[in-house]
Write an enzyme that holds these catalytic residues in place. Structure first.
Site, PDB file in Angstrom:
ATOM      1  N   ARG A  88       0.823  -1.213   0.000  1.00 34.53           N
ATOM      2  CA  ARG A  88       0.000   0.000   0.000  1.00 34.53           C
ATOM      3  C   ARG A  88       0.857   1.263   0.000  1.00 34.53           C
ATOM      4  NH1 ARG A  88      -3.047   2.343   4.540  1.00 34.53           N
ATOM      5  NH2 ARG A  88      -4.985   3.284   3.809  1.00 34.53           N
ATOM      6  N   ASN A 120      -7.976   6.189  -4.739  1.00 37.00           N
ATOM      7  CA  ASN A 120      -7.556   5.442  -3.546  1.00 37.00           C
ATOM      8  C   ASN A 120      -6.044   5.465  -3.351  1.00 37.00           C
ATOM      9  OD1 ASN A 120     -10.054   4.558  -2.495  1.00 37.00           O
ATOM     10  ND2 ASN A 120     -10.220   3.050  -4.128  1.00 37.00           N
ATOM     11  N   ARG A 151     -23.946   0.627  -0.307  1.00 41.91           N
ATOM     12  CA  ARG A 151     -24.001  -0.841  -0.375  1.00 41.91           C
ATOM     13  C   ARG A 151     -24.619  -1.422   0.892  1.00 41.91           C
ATOM     14  NH1 ARG A 151     -17.836  -1.121  -2.710  1.00 41.91           N
ATOM     15  NH2 ARG A 151     -18.353  -1.049  -4.944  1.00 41.91           N
ATOM     16  N   HIS A 175     -11.767   4.392   4.383  1.00 33.90           N
ATOM     17  CA  HIS A 175     -12.323   3.611   3.273  1.00 33.90           C
ATOM     18  C   HIS A 175     -11.299   2.521   2.972  1.00 33.90           C
ATOM     19  CE1 HIS A 175     -14.047   2.369  -0.491  1.00 33.90           C
ATOM     20  NE2 HIS A 175     -12.983   2.757  -1.165  1.00 33.90           N
TER      21      HIS A 175
END
Length: 302
Positions: A88, A120, A151, A175
């Protein structure tokens, strides 16, 4: 159509094009411009979207980074995608460079512009965008857990047999892996979700996993997600442009925690007008603090 409602979309990929497509049919923009470093992609998307614009009243064209900086709302969708097995931190490094170039190219940015980040890791990049742009924290917003919350509400709507728009429930925090569901504050028709007989039967861990994992399932099956996030981004633009004062879970700087992540925020012409604190159980508060710790551990936020 709203007077003085020029929107710039930075990034002509699938998310940028989906955002433009969804926004066109709201007929609230005087103009949409699309900006990308690849002129062929921009031309192709504009030509294709122009065909759809024949049944809309929204002009759409290619534009420059300088024009984007003078727009009312700037939606940033351009960014590197995570490679298989890539840490990441490496993705953050690559997207930091992309974001730095984008914001540098738009300077000087209008002092009253609103930036919406849809790349992101969105919480980290929203924080970086605010720092690089020099705009006030309330003017730089990330899409955050808005789609995750959508969702969740659809999922609960199926279980409780009620329209998802009548369900008040939020996914909060980062997130990503540490996001959490605020079950205690969830309600239907003013009645706490915890008071429904069906609630006792819910497998909350399975629901949380299904919500957070849905994007990866879509990516596994077709390579990318774009329609859902494009629709959410367009709705956020709609909310801000029409000064609707609607409350959405978006990435914002939350002073109490000292990080940028998703909390319910009232949105209007000035961007974020108010952040709402959601009542949490001790267990839920501990989960939210894990999000805080995860984000504070990132070098680019130090």
């Amino acid at each position: 159509m709203v007077l003085h409602s020029k929107v710039a979309i930075i990034g002509a990929g699938a998310v940028g094009a989906s955002t433009a497509y969804a926004l066109m049919f709201k007929n609230i923009c005087t103009e949409i411009i699309i900006v990308d470093i690849n002129p062929d992609i921009v031309q192709a998307q504009v030509l294709d979207l122009a065909d759809a614009a024949s049944v809309s009243n929204t002009p759409i064209r290619a534009g420059s980074a300088e024009e984007a900086g003078q727009s009312d709302i700037i939606v940033i969708t351009a960014g590197a995608k995570q490679k298989e097995g890539e840490p990441r931190t490496k993705l953050i490094e690559r997207n930091y460079r992309v974001l730095k170039n984008i914001i540098g190219g738009m300077q000087p940015i209008r002092s009253d512009a609103i930036i919406l980040v849809v790349v992101n890791p969105v919480d980290i990049l929203t924080h970086i965008a605010q720092t690089l742009s020099g705009l006030a924290p309330n003017q730089v917003i990330g899409s955050g857990t808005y789609l995750d919350t959508t969702r969740l509400r659809v999922h609960l709507g199926d279980i409780f047999d009620v329209n998802p728009q009548s369900i008040h429930a939020f996914v909060l925090g980062e997130h990503g892996d540490s996001q959490m569901i605020a079950w205690e504050a969830a309600s239907i028709g003013g009645q706490p979700l915890t008071s429904f007989p069906e609630f006792a039967e819910l497998d909350k861990k399975a629901i949380s996993k299904a919500i957070s994992g849905k994007a990866m399932e879509i990516i596994r099956l077709k390579g990318a997600t774009f329609y859902g996030i494009g629709a959410c981004a367009a709705d956020l633009v709609h909310t801000i442009m029409l000064n609707r004062k609607s409350v959405h879970p978006v990435s914002v700087y939350v002073e109490k925690y000292g990080v940028t992540f998703s909390m319910p925020a009232k949105l209007g012409w000035r961007g974020v007008e108010k952040i709402y604190e959601v009542p949490l159980t001790e267990e839920e508060e501990a989960l939210l603090l894990k999000s805080v710790e995860a984000l504070k551990a990132v070098e680019y936020l130090s």
